[in-house]
Design an enzyme around this catalytic site. Structure first.
Site, PDB file in Angstrom:
ATOM      1  N   GLY A 106     -19.472   8.587  -2.989  1.00 19.93           N
ATOM      2  CA  GLY A 106     -20.040   7.450  -3.699  1.00 19.93           C
ATOM      3  C   GLY A 106     -19.293   7.089  -4.961  1.00 19.93           C
ATOM      4  CE1 TYR A 111     -27.562   7.122 -18.381  1.00 21.40           C
ATOM      5  CE2 TYR A 111     -29.661   6.412 -17.488  1.00 21.40           C
ATOM      6  CZ  TYR A 111     -28.905   6.897 -18.538  1.00 21.40           C
ATOM      7  OH  TYR A 111     -29.507   7.154 -19.757  1.00 21.40           O
ATOM      8  CG  LEU A 115     -32.944  12.419  -2.848  1.00 18.78           C
ATOM      9  CD1 LEU A 115     -34.055  12.024  -3.812  1.00 18.78           C
ATOM     10  CD2 LEU A 115     -33.472  12.429  -1.414  1.00 18.78           C
ATOM     11  CB  ALA A 116     -30.905  10.152  -8.306  1.00 18.18           C
ATOM     12  CB  CYS A 129     -23.911   2.390  -6.344  1.00 18.24           C
ATOM     13  SG  CYS A 129     -25.090   3.722  -6.658  1.00 18.24           S
TER      14      CYS A 129
END
Length: 223
Positions: A78, A82, A160-161, A177
């Protein structure tokens, strides 16, 4: 059903969590542990994936320093993203051969887990063709970023976030992204109030367990 060992790490620096992931990935590769999930938050941190463009960090080093934002070059896939308190981060340390041996399918599984969590709050989570992550409002706003790494031995790290209630102004420091024509949002913004992070974490753990056919079991991390 196989067990998913879950470790809550609280708020932890990105590099410290990365070190833990790498150690657990070695142990998972050797068969010393089973599939494991780290659940945590990070202090304000910009991370650059293996496709990141440096110019997608919009703030100067001085501004970042004044705001206490760390910058880390990561080995995940990716671009630039943030992290901040109020964002729920989950790092699965999985042996991919036990989950279809397909990275694309694995990422879709992470997306599905988030989509199911959002549905529990009355939100429609969506995929956007050609992009990774989960979106809302017909793809107009990203609510969950995903970036993973697969080791040579077939073990996953990173993950993941999900934006529960972070300070969204932090995303103005970057081109999130690498996408310039869509916004970033959070559960708090979409719902008008923030659900408890612990509650969202419990729901996410349960959904990851269901999607990947694992039985979650919370344990203290001993390293």
């Amino acid at each position: 059903m196989r067990t998913l060992t879950v470790h809550y790490l609280g708020q932890i620096a990105y590099t410290a969590a990365w070190d833990i992931q790498r150690q657990l990935a070695v142990e998972r590769s050797r068969g010393q542990i089973g599939d494991t999930l780290l659940v945590l938050e990070h202090p304000p941190t910009i991370t650059l994936g293996n496709k990141a463009r440096p110019d997608h960090v919009l703030a100067s080093p001085a501004e970042l320093a004044s705001r206490g934002v760390a910058v880390v070059q990561s080995d995940r896939g990716g671009e630039v993203t943030y992290h901040a308190p109020g964002q729920l981060v989950a790092y699965p340390i999985f042996k991919l051969s036990q989950h279809g041996s397909d990275v694309g399918r694995y990422v879709r599984g992470l997306e599905e887990s988030i989509i199911r969590v959002l549905a529990g709050y009355g939100l429609v989570g969506e995929r956007v063709a050609g992009l990774t992550g989960v979106w809302v409002r017909n793809g107009a706003a990203k609510i969950c970023a995903i970036g993973v790494k697969l080791s040579a031995s077939g073990v996953t790290t990173h993950g993941l976030a999900l934006n529960v209630d972070p300070d969204l102004s932090g995303f103005d420091l970057i081109v999130p992204c690498g996408i310039t024509d869509r916004s970033v949002t959070s559960l708090a913004f979409e719902l008008g109030q923030a659900p408890a992070l612990a509650e969202v974490a419990e729901r996410l753990i349960a959904q990851i367990g269901e999607v990947f056919a694992l039985e979650p079991r919370v344990e203290a991390l001993a390293m």
